[in-house]
Scaffold this motif. Structure first.
Motif: not given
Length: 384
Positions: A220-245
């Motif tokens: 059976k299909n089991t999709m559940v709706l959720g609410e939320g938001a997520a924002m990501v800061c992108l920057e050129a290069g590889r700064p020291t505070n980078a979380l991932a590339t």
């Protein structure tokens, strides 16, 4: 990739909460974060923003007279955007770009205004400006006082990752060095839930795991709706505070055979994943955060696409929808957040009711997928 692009901050709200500590702790346990909501006099399983976080949203709403008329989809975006930009250390004078999307937009307000129109045969004054799709990014840009480019769009459930593609394109073109991207969704309204139920994809069970995303044996299909938001800061290069590339990106669209169709082996995902890998050997991908909405066809078709691309060595597969539901346009960047956490903590977050290969000892490359109605697929490859 023309220019190295890094993720320097992520902020989110979902059923897991709003702080990185609580969100990661929520991922570490094998419990879902669903509750039951009465909709049209019937109990429905949903993934809601926790009450303590909603108090913060209410404070935000009352902080400015103009914000009192905004939908939660806009308020969620403003709230998470403020946190992300603060975490990244950006200033309004940086003139960073903003691209925030939503699948449904101002659902609560739209339904409220439409009900009032049916009752009074007259539209309320703010019914148009507070429900337009451009409402989200424009209010975020206003709140952050940035003079950079500002973009809104809806590409259904892959909206947030399409926003990320736009940010990557602007940075690669040298038109911006920083971009705020993401998605926001507040879809727990009677009509939106009824739409998913009409498609016969919404879960009807309230068991230990109401959403069984990545369970390929479900009947059976089991999709559940959720609410939320997520924002990501992108920057050129590889700064020291980078979380991932961001080491690769891919996109593809299937030819429609039906309004919600996707091929049995998700050719759109095959193309987007292959493009995202570029010259990287598929065997080097350690894990995939799947789109996996919890539907029979949706989950299985994506899995078959993975089998086609990763035929020699299947990566560790995971999803967060069994825990926080499907947040439509916000789901892509919530998937990115999970991938970044896994890279940071060097720990795979699994799905408790499925069998998976033994987790890799080290996580270097994680692929993140999202797709919307009609096969609008995006794949983003993140590296430590």
């Amino acid at each position: 990739m023309n220019t190295p692009i890094s993720i320097t901050a992520i902020a989110s709200i979902s059923a897991l909460g709003n702080s990185p500590k609580h969100i990661w702790e929520g991922y570490l346990n094998n419990k879902h974060h669903f509750t039951t909501k009465t909709v049209s006099k019937q109990p429905v399983v949903v993934a809601q923003i926790p009450p303590d976080v909603l108090k913060d949203i209410e404070i935000l709403k009352q902080s400015d007279p103009k914000y009192k008329s905004l939908d939660h989809s806009v308020l969620y975006a403003i709230y998470t955007s403020r946190k992300a930009v603060k975490q990244a250390g950006w200033q309004s004078t940086d003139h960073f770009g903003v691209n925030i999307g939503s699948s449904r937009g101002a659902t609560t307000l739209f339904e409220k205004y439409y009900d009032a129109f049916l009752e009074n045969n007259k539209a309320e004054t703010l019914s148009s400006p507070t429900t337009t799709l451009g409402n989200i990014a424009s209010w975020v840009a206003h709140d952050l006082q940035t003079n950079g480019p500002e973009i809104s769009h809806s590409i259904t459930c892959s909206t947030a990752l399409h926003a990320m593609l736009n940010g990557i394109a602007w940075i690669n073109a040298g038109m911006c060095s920083k971009f705020l991207v993401g998605g926001s969704e507040a879809p727990l309204t009677p009509f939106t839930i009824a739409q998913m139920q009409a498609l016969k994809i919404y879960t009807k069970q309230n068991t230990n795991f109401p959403c069984r995303a990545l369970d390929f044996n479900k009947t059976k299909n089991t999709m559940v709706l959720g609410e939320g938001a997520a924002m990501v800061c992108l920057e050129a290069g590889r700064p020291t505070n980078a979380l991932a590339t961001i080491s690769g990106y891919g996109y593809a669209t299937e030819v429609l055979k039906h309004n919600i169709s996707i091929s049995s082996d998700a050719k759109c995902f095959q193309k987007s994943m292959k493009m995202a890998l570029g010259n990287i050997n598929p065997d080097e991908v350690d894990a995939i955060v799947m789109h996996a909405p919890g539907t029979i066809k949706g989950d299985l078709s994506e899995f078959k696409a993975v089998e086609k691309i990763f035929c020699n060595k299947r990566p560790f597969l995971t999803t967060n929808k069994w825990k926080i539901g499907h947040t439509f346009g916000a789901s892509g960047t919530l998937n990115i957040e999970l991938a970044v956490f896994m890279l940071q903590y060097q720990k795979c977050i699994g799905v408790p009711y499925i069998d998976n290969p033994k987790p890799p000892k080290k996580l270097n490359h994680i692929l993140v997928n999202a797709v919307g109605f009609g096969g609008n697929a995006v794949s983003i490859l993140l590296s430590k």
